[in-house]
Scaffold this active site. Structure first.
Site, PDB file in Angstrom:
ATOM      1  CG  HIS A  45     -14.434 -26.543 -18.232  1.00 47.89           C
ATOM      2  ND1 HIS A  45     -15.613 -26.169 -17.873  1.00 47.89           N
ATOM      3  CD2 HIS A  45     -13.621 -25.513 -18.128  1.00 47.89           C
ATOM      4  CE1 HIS A  45     -15.611 -24.852 -18.158  1.00 47.89           C
ATOM      5  NE2 HIS A  45     -14.206 -24.464 -17.965  1.00 47.89           N
ATOM      6  CG  HIS A 130     -11.036 -23.394 -10.267  1.00 52.12           C
ATOM      7  ND1 HIS A 130     -10.257 -22.680 -11.103  1.00 52.12           N
ATOM      8  CD2 HIS A 130     -12.457 -23.095 -10.837  1.00 52.12           C
ATOM      9  CE1 HIS A 130     -10.654 -21.684 -11.823  1.00 52.12           C
ATOM     10  NE2 HIS A 130     -12.147 -21.952 -11.771  1.00 52.12           N
TER      11      HIS A 130
END
Length: 183
Positions: A45, A130
């Site tokens: 995620h 990220h």
């Protein structure tokens, strides 16, 4: 009973998950890369806000307030590259890169602002989107070659955000307890 931990994030579509899975497998095969935690492909995620331990009643109210994001527009971003946080010879986190677009930055700031209204504190570090592939360095030897790559993994349509509950003893560990679709 201990309070559960939560975070708000952008889930990855199956296409991006499938492109990152072999990258993780390749990294795991490298004997120099020893990490305590490798993220399950279904748990990949892009974090918008880590909440930590939270009371049930606060989470219930947050769920209602998250519905305001139904009015936010969908957008796309690119997933590209491999990098790390921390010492390059003993990285704390290995990640896949996420394009830091204006819509992503706006969404993250709005989520942060909402959470501040509920009493969560601001993150001290600048937002660096990220996708965590591995974390918690466990190696005894230093890495001799830089852990970077510019491989393109695809475009991601950001059409929803999730409020996740963390279940540390399970794998996958994250359960979406609220899903907010963007317009």
């Amino acid at each position: 009973m201990a309070e559960s931990h939560y975070f708000i994030a952008i889930p990855l579509d199956e296409n991006i998950q499938q492109k990152l899975k072999p990258v993780q497998e390749q990294l795991k095969k490298d004997p120099a890369l020893e990490f305590k935690n490798w993220t399950h492909p279904q748990d990949l995620h892009i974090t918008l806000k880590f909440l930590g331990a939270s009371a049930d009643n606060t989470i219930k109210e947050l769920k209602k307030s998250l519905q305001q994001f139904h009015q936010s527009d969908r957008f796309s971003l690119e997933v590209r590259g491999i990098g790390h946080f921390g010492n390059p010879q003993k990285p704390r986190v290995v990640w896949a890169g996420v394009e830091k677009t204006s819509p992503l930055t706006t969404l993250q700031k709005e989520v942060e602002s909402l959470c501040l209204a509920f009493g969560w504190t601001s993150e001290n570090r600048p937002y660096r989107p990220h996708i965590t592939l591995a974390k918690k360095w466990a190696g005894t030897e230093k890495i001799s070659t830089p852990l970077t790559d510019e491989q393109f993994f695809g475009s991601l349509l950001v059409d929803r955000i999730h409020l996740y509950q963390i279940h540390p003893a399970q794998n996958p560990k994250y359960d979406a307890i609220e899903i907010v679709r963007l317009k």
